[in-house]
Design a protein around this motif. Sequence first.
Motif, PDB file in Angstrom:
ATOM      1  N   MET A 168       0.854  -1.185   0.000  1.00 56.31           N
ATOM      2  CA  MET A 168       0.000   0.000   0.000  1.00 56.31           C
ATOM      3  C   MET A 168       0.892   1.236   0.000  1.00 56.31           C
ATOM      4  N   PHE A 169       0.316   2.371  -0.387  1.00 55.85           N
ATOM      5  CA  PHE A 169       1.050   3.619  -0.425  1.00 55.85           C
ATOM      6  C   PHE A 169       0.535   4.554   0.673  1.00 55.85           C
ATOM      7  N   ARG A 170       1.358   4.781   1.686  1.00 56.76           N
ATOM      8  CA  ARG A 170       1.117   5.742   2.755  1.00 56.76           C
ATOM      9  C   ARG A 170      -0.226   5.558   3.478  1.00 56.76           C
ATOM     10  N   PRO A 171      -0.576   4.351   3.889  1.00 58.22           N
ATOM     11  CA  PRO A 171      -1.866   4.163   4.575  1.00 58.22           C
ATOM     12  C   PRO A 171      -1.950   4.921   5.895  1.00 58.22           C
ATOM     13  N   GLU A 172      -0.791   5.156   6.537  1.00 61.96           N
ATOM     14  CA  GLU A 172      -0.811   5.903   7.793  1.00 61.96           C
ATOM     15  C   GLU A 172      -1.290   7.336   7.568  1.00 61.96           C
ATOM     16  N   ALA A 173      -0.974   7.902   6.398  1.00 60.09           N
ATOM     17  CA  ALA A 173      -1.438   9.256   6.089  1.00 60.09           C
ATOM     18  C   ALA A 173      -2.953   9.270   5.888  1.00 60.09           C
ATOM     19  N   ASN A 174      -3.484   8.220   5.272  1.00 61.25           N
ATOM     20  CA  ASN A 174      -4.947   8.120   5.135  1.00 61.25           C
ATOM     21  C   ASN A 174      -5.606   7.978   6.501  1.00 61.25           C
ATOM     22  N   ALA A 175      -4.972   7.196   7.383  1.00 57.46           N
ATOM     23  CA  ALA A 175      -5.520   7.021   8.728  1.00 57.46           C
ATOM     24  C   ALA A 175      -5.577   8.347   9.469  1.00 57.46           C
ATOM     25  N   ALA A 176      -4.515   9.144   9.343  1.00 57.70           N
ATOM     26  CA  ALA A 176      -4.478  10.439  10.020  1.00 57.70           C
ATOM     27  C   ALA A 176      -5.537  11.382   9.450  1.00 57.70           C
ATOM     28  N   ARG A 177      -5.708  11.366   8.138  1.00 53.10           N
ATOM     29  CA  ARG A 177      -6.718  12.241   7.527  1.00 53.10           C
ATOM     30  C   ARG A 177      -8.127  11.790   7.898  1.00 53.10           C
ATOM     31  N   PHE A 178      -8.337  10.488   8.032  1.00 51.41           N
ATOM     32  CA  PHE A 178      -9.628   9.955   8.472  1.00 51.41           C
ATOM     33  C   PHE A 178      -9.964  10.510   9.862  1.00 51.41           C
ATOM     34  N   THR A 179      -8.962  10.585  10.731  1.00 50.46           N
ATOM     35  CA  THR A 179      -9.162  11.145  12.062  1.00 50.46           C
ATOM     36  C   THR A 179      -9.526  12.621  11.988  1.00 50.46           C
ATOM     37  N   THR A 180      -8.829  13.360  11.133  1.00 46.43           N
ATOM     38  CA  THR A 180      -9.118  14.785  10.970  1.00 46.43           C
ATOM     39  C   THR A 180     -10.536  15.008  10.450  1.00 46.43           C
ATOM     40  N   SER A 181     -10.941  14.198   9.477  1.00 43.06           N
ATOM     41  CA  SER A 181     -12.303  14.306   8.949  1.00 43.06           C
ATOM     42  C   SER A 181     -13.334  13.978  10.023  1.00 43.06           C
ATOM     43  N   ALA A 182     -13.046  12.946  10.826  1.00 42.59           N
ATOM     44  CA  ALA A 182     -13.968  12.570  11.899  1.00 42.59           C
ATOM     45  C   ALA A 182     -14.142  13.712  12.888  1.00 42.59           C
ATOM     46  N   THR A 183     -13.057  14.384  13.209  1.00 44.33           N
ATOM     47  CA  THR A 183     -13.142  15.523  14.126  1.00 44.33           C
ATOM     48  C   THR A 183     -14.058  16.606  13.572  1.00 44.33           C
ATOM     49  N   ARG A 184     -13.893  16.931  12.291  1.00 44.45           N
ATOM     50  CA  ARG A 184     -14.696  18.002  11.681  1.00 44.45           C
ATOM     51  C   ARG A 184     -16.168  17.639  11.613  1.00 44.45           C
ATOM     52  N   LEU A 185     -16.486  16.348  11.458  1.00 44.55           N
ATOM     53  CA  LEU A 185     -17.879  15.906  11.349  1.00 44.55           C
ATOM     54  C   LEU A 185     -18.447  15.435  12.692  1.00 44.55           C
ATOM     55  N   ALA A 186     -17.738  15.737  13.791  1.00 41.03           N
ATOM     56  CA  ALA A 186     -18.188  15.388  15.144  1.00 41.03           C
ATOM     57  C   ALA A 186     -18.444  13.897  15.290  1.00 41.03           C
ATOM     58  N   MET A 187     -17.497  13.088  14.782  1.00 43.69           N
ATOM     59  CA  MET A 187     -17.610  11.635  14.820  1.00 43.69           C
ATOM     60  C   MET A 187     -16.505  11.050  15.687  1.00 43.69           C
ATOM     61  N   PRO A 188     -16.660   9.822  16.159  1.00 45.02           N
ATOM     62  CA  PRO A 188     -15.620   9.206  16.995  1.00 45.02           C
ATOM     63  C   PRO A 188     -14.375   8.895  16.171  1.00 45.02           C
ATOM     64  N   HIS A 189     -13.253   8.815  16.843  1.00 47.56           N
ATOM     65  CA  HIS A 189     -11.994   8.481  16.181  1.00 47.56           C
ATOM     66  C   HIS A 189     -11.797   6.970  16.169  1.00 47.56           C
ATOM     67  N   LEU A 190     -11.616   6.408  14.992  1.00 43.81           N
ATOM     68  CA  LEU A 190     -11.178   5.021  14.887  1.00 43.81           C
ATOM     69  C   LEU A 190      -9.686   5.003  15.174  1.00 43.81           C
ATOM     70  N   PRO A 191      -9.186   4.119  16.025  1.00 45.56           N
ATOM     71  CA  PRO A 191      -7.743   4.052  16.255  1.00 45.56           C
ATOM     72  C   PRO A 191      -6.994   3.909  14.930  1.00 45.56           C
ATOM     73  N   GLU A 192      -5.963   4.727  14.732  1.00 50.89           N
ATOM     74  CA  GLU A 192      -5.287   4.734  13.435  1.00 50.89           C
ATOM     75  C   GLU A 192      -4.591   3.414  13.134  1.00 50.89           C
ATOM     76  N   GLY A 193      -4.114   2.740  14.168  1.00 47.60           N
ATOM     77  CA  GLY A 193      -3.544   1.415  13.957  1.00 47.60           C
ATOM     78  C   GLY A 193      -4.588   0.426  13.479  1.00 47.60           C
ATOM     79  N   ALA A 194      -5.808   0.550  14.005  1.00 51.74           N
ATOM     80  CA  ALA A 194      -6.898  -0.333  13.585  1.00 51.74           C
ATOM     81  C   ALA A 194      -7.302  -0.041  12.146  1.00 51.74           C
ATOM     82  N   PHE A 195      -7.254   1.232  11.749  1.00 59.35           N
ATOM     83  CA  PHE A 195      -7.547   1.602  10.367  1.00 59.35           C
ATOM     84  C   PHE A 195      -6.603   0.866   9.420  1.00 59.35           C
ATOM     85  N   VAL A 196      -5.307   0.966   9.670  1.00 59.76           N
ATOM     86  CA  VAL A 196      -4.326   0.315   8.795  1.00 59.76           C
ATOM     87  C   VAL A 196      -4.476  -1.203   8.850  1.00 59.76           C
TER      88      VAL A 196
END
Length: 364
Positions: free
Chosen positions: A93-121
């Motif tokens: 895969m290409f930079r999945p950790e960066a996608n995980a971090a952006r998923f967290t940022t998006s969740a924050t903006r939409l008032a959603m819970p954070h999925l653990p970034e390790g679990a995302f990958v």
Amino acid sequence: MSGGDKLDFEIRPNPQPVPAAERAALMVDPGFGRVFTDHMVTARYADGKGWYEARVEARAPIQMDPASAVLHYAQEIFEGLKAYRNADGTVTMFRPEANAARFTTSATRLAMPHLPEGAFVDSLRRLISIDREWIPRDDEGSLYLRPFMFASEVFLGVRPAMEYLYVVIASPVGSYFKHGIKPVNVWVSPNYTRAAPGGTGAAKCGGNYAASLLPQQEAAANGCDQVVFLDAVEQRWIDELGGMNIFFVHDDGTLVTPPLGTILPGITREAIMRLASEDGRAVIERPVSFDEWRADAEAGRIREAFACGTAAVITPIGEVRFEGGSFKLGDGGSGEVTMGLRKRLVDIQRGRVADPYGWVHKVL
């Protein structure tokens, strides 16, 4: 249940996977986002309980109540990234950790819970592993991964939901554009904007893309492949395309791209900036007006322009159309700088050259 940065995914293999011969036929010409693998990842979240029922299971329809919060208030975010089958047989895969971090940022903006970034990958790795036979073997093919999360609580009320569903599905894909890697024509929208300061432009949420569909139709009606948005305040400054970031290549080799704020912080965008900088090119983030783009392209000061994103990687822009006229970038073809950066990036993604940046994540 959740534990730190991990989830315990229960593996439930699909008892009726697509037969090998049928799978091979589907993958001859999969297009983009039309064919799907045998499995999906699911995990549920509830306030006071956390993440639970994390599974890899047979891909199937999702049962939803008509009052599910996402259907009314659009609490939904997603990501997109790819898995590649390399010449040596490895899968990356290409930079999945960066996608995980952006998923967290998006969740924050939409008032959603954070999925653990390790679990995302980890969820991506598990789905790729069980559906590895769906990864294309040709040079342009890849396995497109779509993680997403939405509000699943059954209620009608304007507040953040208390229950969510996280899902990952996968799709073998070819080239994003039907005509392959060729310059695209773009339409500068005179009527619609994508995002305003303080809005959700920097979050990867479905509403941003829904708002782009009508102007995208407008672009198609004007013979263009993509729409280009201007800023929402002055309708003067280049924002981004319907689903991609944009770069301008000047006659001295400098790359210029609009600054972050209302645009999505693209993972491909960031990689391009680093590659170009290490090539010795100046890379500048600054506002670019449509008038500047047009004048500098017509004068030859801007030689090339290209769009970039996970799906299309890097795509040259050949012609820009707008109400009352059009102009070309260079000769309207694929520029040398654009295609050089594309080759460098794709070679790293596909393991053809060494990865000095730690971007490539080995799965198998």
